[in-house]
Scaffold this motif. Sequence first.
Motif, PDB file in Angstrom:
ATOM      1  N   GLU A 141       0.660  -1.348  -0.159  1.00 19.65           N
ATOM      2  CA  GLU A 141      -0.324   0.371   0.630  1.00 19.65           C
ATOM      3  C   GLU A 141       0.777   1.247  -0.122  1.00 19.65           C
ATOM      4  O   GLU A 141       1.659   0.887   0.604  1.00 19.65           O
ATOM      5  N   TRP A 142       0.341   1.947  -0.795  1.00 17.74           N
ATOM      6  CA  TRP A 142       1.592   3.586  -0.543  1.00 17.74           C
ATOM      7  C   TRP A 142       0.088   4.398  -1.071  1.00 17.74           C
ATOM      8  O   TRP A 142       0.007   5.107  -2.155  1.00 17.74           O
ATOM      9  N   PHE A 161      12.829   9.327 -23.865  1.00 22.23           N
ATOM     10  CA  PHE A 161      11.676   9.626 -24.272  1.00 22.23           C
ATOM     11  C   PHE A 161      11.464   9.648 -25.595  1.00 22.23           C
ATOM     12  O   PHE A 161      10.187   9.585 -25.585  1.00 22.23           O
ATOM     13  N   TYR A 162      12.280  10.802 -25.941  1.00 22.06           N
ATOM     14  CA  TYR A 162      11.586  10.982 -27.842  1.00 22.06           C
ATOM     15  C   TYR A 162      12.182   9.913 -28.405  1.00 22.06           C
ATOM     16  O   TYR A 162      11.973   9.973 -29.828  1.00 22.06           O
ATOM     17  N   ARG A 174      10.970   5.482 -26.071  1.00 16.94           N
ATOM     18  CA  ARG A 174      10.593   4.874 -26.023  1.00 16.94           C
ATOM     19  C   ARG A 174       9.725   5.020 -27.190  1.00 16.94           C
ATOM     20  O   ARG A 174       8.464   4.180 -27.614  1.00 16.94           O
ATOM     21  N   GLU A 229       1.823  -0.511 -24.981  1.00 12.99           N
ATOM     22  CA  GLU A 229       1.277  -0.014 -25.458  1.00 12.99           C
ATOM     23  C   GLU A 229       1.551   1.425 -25.510  1.00 12.99           C
ATOM     24  O   GLU A 229       1.652   2.527 -26.441  1.00 12.99           O
ATOM     25  N   GLN A 230       2.134   2.128 -24.037  1.00 11.89           N
ATOM     26  CA  GLN A 230       2.116   3.353 -24.148  1.00 11.89           C
ATOM     27  C   GLN A 230       4.242   3.755 -24.232  1.00 11.89           C
ATOM     28  O   GLN A 230       4.665   4.531 -24.180  1.00 11.89           O
ATOM     29  N   TYR A 248       6.145   3.321 -21.652  1.00  6.22           N
ATOM     30  CA  TYR A 248       6.656   4.051 -19.915  1.00  6.22           C
ATOM     31  C   TYR A 248       7.148   2.173 -19.600  1.00  6.22           C
ATOM     32  O   TYR A 248       6.658   1.267 -19.614  1.00  6.22           O
ATOM     33  N   THR A 277      12.998   7.973 -13.149  1.00  7.12           N
ATOM     34  CA  THR A 277      11.970   8.906 -12.894  1.00  7.12           C
ATOM     35  C   THR A 277      10.937   9.215 -14.152  1.00  7.12           C
ATOM     36  O   THR A 277       9.592   9.633 -14.884  1.00  7.12           O
ATOM     37  N   GLY A 313       7.230   5.634 -15.821  1.00 10.04           N
ATOM     38  CA  GLY A 313       5.536   5.282 -15.181  1.00 10.04           C
ATOM     39  C   GLY A 313       5.523   5.348 -14.353  1.00 10.04           C
ATOM     40  O   GLY A 313       4.308   6.737 -13.959  1.00 10.04           O
ATOM     41  N   ASN A 314       6.463   5.926 -13.191  1.00  5.28           N
ATOM     42  CA  ASN A 314       6.033   6.156 -11.443  1.00  5.28           C
ATOM     43  C   ASN A 314       4.896   5.894 -10.438  1.00  5.28           C
ATOM     44  O   ASN A 314       3.967   6.659 -10.187  1.00  5.28           O
ATOM     45  N   ARG A 315       4.450   4.914 -10.974  1.00  9.10           N
ATOM     46  CA  ARG A 315       3.397   4.036 -10.087  1.00  9.10           C
ATOM     47  C   ARG A 315       3.167   3.011  -9.168  1.00  9.10           C
ATOM     48  O   ARG A 315       4.469   1.992  -9.358  1.00  9.10           O
ATOM     49  N   ILE A 337       4.194  -0.989 -15.864  1.00  9.53           N
ATOM     50  CA  ILE A 337       4.798   0.385 -15.335  1.00  9.53           C
ATOM     51  C   ILE A 337       5.331   0.238 -14.099  1.00  9.53           C
ATOM     52  O   ILE A 337       4.267  -0.289 -13.453  1.00  9.53           O
ATOM     53  N   ASN A 344      11.240  12.118  -6.865  1.00 11.34           N
ATOM     54  CA  ASN A 344       9.779  12.891  -6.802  1.00 11.34           C
ATOM     55  C   ASN A 344       9.016  13.531  -5.884  1.00 11.34           C
ATOM     56  O   ASN A 344       8.010  14.560  -5.876  1.00 11.34           O
TER      57      ASN A 344
END
Lengths: 283, 355
Positions: free
Chosen positions: A49-50, A123-124, A127, A137-138, A140, A218, A222-224, A234, A244
């Motif tokens: 849990e967070w 990123f550019y 990815r 799909e995305q 990340y 970071t 995806g930072n989940r 992610i 973060n």
Amino acid sequence: MNSENITKNILFVTSLIILLISIGMVITLVSGSIPIFKEFGFQFIYSTEWDPTAGRENYGALPVIVGTLITSFLALIICLPLAFSTSLFIAEYYKGSIISKIIGTLIDLLAGIPSIVYGLWGFYVLRPFIVQLGLSEQGYGIFTSSLVLAIMIIPYATSLSTEIISLVPNHLKEAAYSLGATRLEVIFNVTVPAARSGIIASYILAFGRAIGETMAVTMLIGNRNAIPHSIFDIGNTMASVIANQFGEAEGLKLSALIAIGLLLFLITAIINYLGKLVIKQFS
Amino acid sequence: MKKLIIILLAVVVFASCENNNTKSNTENKKSNVSIAAAGATFPMPFYNMAFKAYTQKSGIPVSYGGIGSGGGIRSLKDKVVDFGASDAFLNDAKMAEMPAPVVHIPTCSGAVVIAFNLDGINSIKLNPDVLTKIFMGKITQWNDPQLTKLNPGINFPDAGIKVVHRSDGSGTTAIFSDYMSKISSDWKDQIGAGKSLNWPVGMGAKGNPGVAGTISQTEGSIGYIGSEYAFAQKISFAFLQNQSGNFIEPSLESVSAAGNGEIPADTRIMLTNSTDPNAYPICGFTWIVLYKDQDFNGRTEEQAKETLKLLNWMLQPEAQDIAKKVNYAPLPQNVVGMAKEILNSVTYDGKPLQY
């Protein structure tokens, strides 16, 4: 008092400072993380849990610990064949040639690139490529971060092992050649075994670097704060969550982040220790 | 011998520290008044420009450190700055934690816009219900009937909705989640409000530039961005339905309008979900926080006066116009009046200050 003694004392004082700084860090980390362990106990380490919302705060570090270990191991696995072959290429096959000097310099340059640049490149460029390949799909996630991390740690894995491989005494190799060994046999039966502990040490160094890397990860992970279901999912890492959240954190959350810092410190220490054991085993 | 050297070294080190300290102290006394502040990053472009203009005008150097709202309040608590800046007002409990009473001065307002990336679609309409369902992961497809019903004439793709949120703690998230908690009890119970949240869906990106970059790079994404950043970018954003039922485009005017409602005398209010029919619903003030009594930490009366002069100037049309230039909504007239009242209540050693 002679210069011998003065030098000795200066060296003693400077190394003492390093020692004091490390001890100070550990004390700060431990005292900062006391509140969170008081509140949640060791559940903090294995809870998933967070929830930072005031009133029902609940912090668990497992997702970020898992995220850190997966990205770093994956990065090391991707980096290993590249780093190993590059160091053999530079230190053995093309030792002293212009091409190996160019490659060696380029690899050292890789170490000097700021991690934000790796992040932007990931990123550019990387990815969208991963999206095109249909891997995710995305684009990340763990895999993308690991790829970028792998490239970032190549210099650390390569430089030291190149150095060690080129230090293998010539008379060992010559002895093998005189027994009629081929070049390949010499490399894998003489050079690599002789340099084994140094090569492993360089990979441990690289792994340590991967664990602590923040910025590039970071931007791509995806930072989940959930345990990833696959390497294309992610996730989050320890260094990334600290970077973060630290700015606006207070109270229990601040303590949770400091405790993650402490865990990161411990994990790095354990890995270094394991590395030393491995080196001892092999040498 | 060894011991002696260590002691000698220590003495030298301490002596040099001491020396430096006294030097810098005397320098401070000689120089004129300078003002130091720190806090929120959200109004930083505005503060930087306004403080620069003020320094040119008055010759008083003003430095501002964008270290985050939390950091700004911590610095004020430690009494190392003349004032702090925060995107979130201090609630009663936090005000009680401060070593002395503090007052809040609003300087401008900003909004949170809902940005998205859909090929060939420049604007969409969202109502509170659909907005909540998207960010809670209950609507997952762009061609969901609830979205197409709200937006007749728009041909939504058959693609998944990729939610992007902030990965760092931020006032933008605080304003957004405050609004969501006001419009949805589900949100309030399951997610709540705060600077960072336990998100049920989506991925995080760092800072407004991170979210904006991720959205513009990811087809089918949706996320929230601070207006001061979004207005300067070529990015599509959604019209939101406000409490009066009107679909409002985020703009400086519709953000300013959110401040037209009833404001408490100490200006500590979240402007979200305004009752004004022309107001954009996700807005908030940003504040400067200072001690009500300016005689702290040995500050001179002159220092206190110059601080108030600066803050008073921030409320003048000259400074408010600078806000507009960098995409912040200026304060409505009634709020400027209230802010001046608050400034007038600030004292030095218990006596009112003439600035």
